[in-house]
Motif scaffolding. Structure first.
Motif, PDB file in Angstrom:
ATOM      1  N   ASN A 253      36.102 -17.259  11.638  1.00 21.44           N
ATOM      2  CA  ASN A 253      36.594 -16.567  10.442  1.00 21.44           C
ATOM      3  C   ASN A 253      38.077 -16.829  10.220  1.00 21.44           C
ATOM      4  O   ASN A 253      38.529 -16.952   9.090  1.00 21.44           O
ATOM      5  CB  ASN A 253      36.351 -15.062  10.559  1.00 21.44           C
ATOM      6  CG  ASN A 253      34.876 -14.701  10.493  1.00 21.44           C
ATOM      7  OD1 ASN A 253      34.042 -15.529  10.148  1.00 21.44           O
ATOM      8  ND2 ASN A 253      34.553 -13.468  10.836  1.00 21.44           N
ATOM      9  N   ARG A 284      27.902 -12.215  13.004  1.00 23.97           N
ATOM     10  CA  ARG A 284      29.276 -11.744  12.816  1.00 23.97           C
ATOM     11  C   ARG A 284      30.154 -12.685  11.991  1.00 23.97           C
ATOM     12  O   ARG A 284      31.173 -12.250  11.458  1.00 23.97           O
ATOM     13  CB  ARG A 284      29.956 -11.559  14.181  1.00 23.97           C
ATOM     14  CG  ARG A 284      29.215 -10.655  15.146  1.00 23.97           C
ATOM     15  CD  ARG A 284      29.524  -9.193  14.908  1.00 23.97           C
ATOM     16  NE  ARG A 284      28.836  -8.348  15.874  1.00 23.97           N
ATOM     17  CZ  ARG A 284      28.924  -7.020  15.875  1.00 23.97           C
ATOM     18  NH1 ARG A 284      29.637  -6.394  14.963  1.00 23.97           N
ATOM     19  NH2 ARG A 284      28.270  -6.308  16.761  1.00 23.97           N
ATOM     20  N   ALA A 285      29.845 -13.975  11.965  1.00 26.59           N
ATOM     21  CA  ALA A 285      30.719 -14.891  11.221  1.00 26.59           C
ATOM     22  C   ALA A 285      30.464 -14.743   9.730  1.00 26.59           C
ATOM     23  O   ALA A 285      29.352 -14.428   9.304  1.00 26.59           O
ATOM     24  CB  ALA A 285      30.485 -16.328  11.664  1.00 26.59           C
ATOM     25  N   LEU A 286      31.501 -14.945   8.927  1.00 24.65           N
ATOM     26  CA  LEU A 286      31.350 -14.918   7.481  1.00 24.65           C
ATOM     27  C   LEU A 286      30.526 -16.127   7.056  1.00 24.65           C
ATOM     28  O   LEU A 286      30.717 -17.233   7.555  1.00 24.65           O
ATOM     29  CB  LEU A 286      32.730 -14.953   6.810  1.00 24.65           C
ATOM     30  CG  LEU A 286      33.623 -13.734   7.109  1.00 24.65           C
ATOM     31  CD1 LEU A 286      35.033 -13.973   6.589  1.00 24.65           C
ATOM     32  CD2 LEU A 286      33.030 -12.473   6.500  1.00 24.65           C
ATOM     33  N   ARG A 287      29.621 -15.902   6.116  1.00 27.20           N
ATOM     34  CA  ARG A 287      28.663 -16.947   5.745  1.00 27.20           C
ATOM     35  C   ARG A 287      29.332 -18.257   5.315  1.00 27.20           C
ATOM     36  O   ARG A 287      28.968 -19.327   5.812  1.00 27.20           O
ATOM     37  CB  ARG A 287      27.713 -16.391   4.669  1.00 27.20           C
ATOM     38  CG  ARG A 287      26.596 -17.313   4.234  1.00 27.20           C
ATOM     39  CD  ARG A 287      25.678 -17.787   5.340  1.00 27.20           C
ATOM     40  NE  ARG A 287      25.244 -16.738   6.258  1.00 27.20           N
ATOM     41  CZ  ARG A 287      24.553 -16.943   7.372  1.00 27.20           C
ATOM     42  NH1 ARG A 287      24.179 -18.182   7.712  1.00 27.20           N
ATOM     43  NH2 ARG A 287      24.219 -15.944   8.158  1.00 27.20           N
ATOM     44  N   PRO A 288      30.330 -18.233   4.406  1.00 24.88           N
ATOM     45  CA  PRO A 288      30.911 -19.519   3.984  1.00 24.88           C
ATOM     46  C   PRO A 288      31.553 -20.275   5.151  1.00 24.88           C
ATOM     47  O   PRO A 288      31.484 -21.501   5.198  1.00 24.88           O
ATOM     48  CB  PRO A 288      31.973 -19.127   2.951  1.00 24.88           C
ATOM     49  CG  PRO A 288      31.651 -17.732   2.545  1.00 24.88           C
ATOM     50  CD  PRO A 288      30.971 -17.096   3.709  1.00 24.88           C
TER      51      PRO A 288
END
Lengths: 324, 324
Positions: A253, A284-288
């Motif tokens: 992220n 937990r990681a942001l999709r983009p």
């Protein structure tokens, strides 16, 4: 005339030295004990011996450059090594002394940065633009290659993911803080969880792998018990993997890399570690950011740091800028 | 002939536009409602109107370049805006359309990156080499200036510190995950903690600041109660500050910046926030990284993003490389 470089992986227990050509092909290697107890000057003389030994393979030619990976915090400006408990060094002028002894240009960087550079140049990071490298063994370390160059930060400490706080009230870390990634997901952390389990009267299979001596339990005992199908051992490893995945999600992220390379001996804990890691990373990681990153295992095995030291010296010769 | 640039801070509720010379001096400003509900084309026409209006101050000269800061995830390669719930945009070709409408070069970046660039170029980040910017308001965002340039990462999402996980089982975040920094330390988080307190029959002073309507409690109610000496309100703000400090420690350990600039409306919560932040930052950051960084408040107030949009356009003209 062919030009040669030398890479040195200076560790707390051994000095590992390689001769290579400018394409990074290894032509000769040497490995000797570090003997850190004898003091910095003796260690540096020993490094010089191994450098001369591998150069002997090509008739004793002078090296174009020597790259050295050191534990601790080498100063990016001077190449002096600070804060290395493994070596007992704090302020040793490694670059300066080695240049005096060898009469050749010497480049010094921290071992994690060079492991990252090794994977980037000749391993699983090839073709990436922004690469994060994380190594999970007794401790957890890392390095960043941003826009194709080692990113060192203001003091050479960038990429230090091991002491990311993930659980403010979590287990005590070797650094004196609580709930660092290293205290949750390293080999040392897995062994500590297993010893706690055994102290509570459980963990029979793990204890058996340590010859029924609780004090001898290591990450290897846990990995062996897990490989034999023990559910408690698998749970310890899976939980460590989940914590690793959370730390990697935070890294992704923040840094938004296109490649994440994971290495280190603790990967020997196998599938439960990877499964736990993937689960939390996805959650937990942001999709983009997650969509842009490829997560891969290191491909140079225990040699990422050595190959990175070679790459540091090669880059100086070829001018790609990864030098001081 | 004097050359001019225009900076645009495109927000979910307002468009804020400034005319500047190449030294970044603001010569005229305009502010209009965004009217996002009217659709992207109407918003872009409205941006163009404000650009023409400020250019009217210098006789309607053509701008050398126009910098636009947008919420969401502008694609670094195309300047199209993705993932912006505030605007309801996902795939709007902002750069391309604005260049068609204005007939001038347009540069687009995300609002947090430009706030970072604004502080770096003309604010509290001046003179830094590696600067991290973190803004704490209803949400928490950030941007990185590494080696003097905006570092965007693989997909333009670098510096996204708001969704760093700090407490895996913590409160629910707007992003659907648990225990993100934003869910622990933003203005929204402080208001949520206060409402929980009131629901449990406590927090009388905070409730009073919200006109005795629990549903109207905001971060401002908490800040006002704290300023009036209420211990419960101070505790909420201090705890948020501690979480912020933990997140910043993780950032410092990973990025090793020499300057950390903190901005955003939640700083209005005052001394308890800063005290909590400093406490955990000192406790959690690695000493060599902490010794290298200067932690300061943003100096451009609510204008960091606008000034950053100006800086983006200026840099294009002066060639410092912070452009697409």
């Amino acid at each position: 005339m062919e030009r040669y470089v030398v890479g040195v992986d200076l560790g707390g227990t051994k000095i590992y030295t390689a001769l290579a050509d400018l394409r990074g092909r290894i032509l000769a290697e040497a490995r000797v004990p570090t003997g850190a107890a004898g003091g910095p000057e003796a260690v540096m003389e020993r490094i010089a011996e191994t450098v001369r030994r591998v150069l002997g393979e090509v008739g004793g030619a002078a090296p174009a450059a020597v790259g050295i990976g050191s534990p601790g915090m080498p100063d990016p400006a001077t190449g002096a090594v600070y804060s290395s408990p493994n070596l007992g060094w704090d302020g040793v002028p490694l670059k300066k002394r080695m240049e005096e002894i060898l009469g050749a240009p010497v480049l010094v960087d921290n071992d994690a940065n060079l492991a990252a550079l090794g994977e980037y140049s000749f391993g699983a990071g090839q073709g990436a633009r922004h690469m994060a490298y994380v190594t999970v063994s007794t401790g957890i370390g890392g390095g960043l290659i941003l826009d194709g160059r080692i990113y060192r930060g203001a003091g050479g400490g960038a990429g230090e993911i091991g002491h990311m706080v993930l659980d403010p009230d979590g287990p005590l870390c070797g650094c004196g803080r609580r709930g660092c990634l290293e205290a949750l997901a390293s080999g040392t952390a897995m062994a500590a969880r297993a010893r706690e389990l055994v102290a509570a009267g459980r963990g029979k299979a793990i204890l058996g792998e340590a010859g029924d001596r609780a004090g001898d339990i290591t990450a290897v005992s846990v990995a062996r018990a897990a490989a034999a199908g023990d559910a408690e051992a698998r749970e310890i490893i899976f939980r460590a993997g989940e914590c690793l995945g959370m730390g990697l999600a935070n890294l992704i992220n923040l840094v938004n890399p296109d490649r994440l390379v994971i290495g280190g001996g603790a990967l020997g804990a196998g599938e439960p570690l990877w499964a736990g890691m993937e689960r939390e990373l996805s959650a937990r990681a942001l999709r983009p950011a997650l969509d842009r990153v490829r997560v891969v295992m290191a491909s140079l095995n225990g040699r990422s740091g050595l190959i990175g030291a070679v790459a540091l010296a090669v880059n100086r010769e070829l001018g790609s800028g990864n030098s001081f």
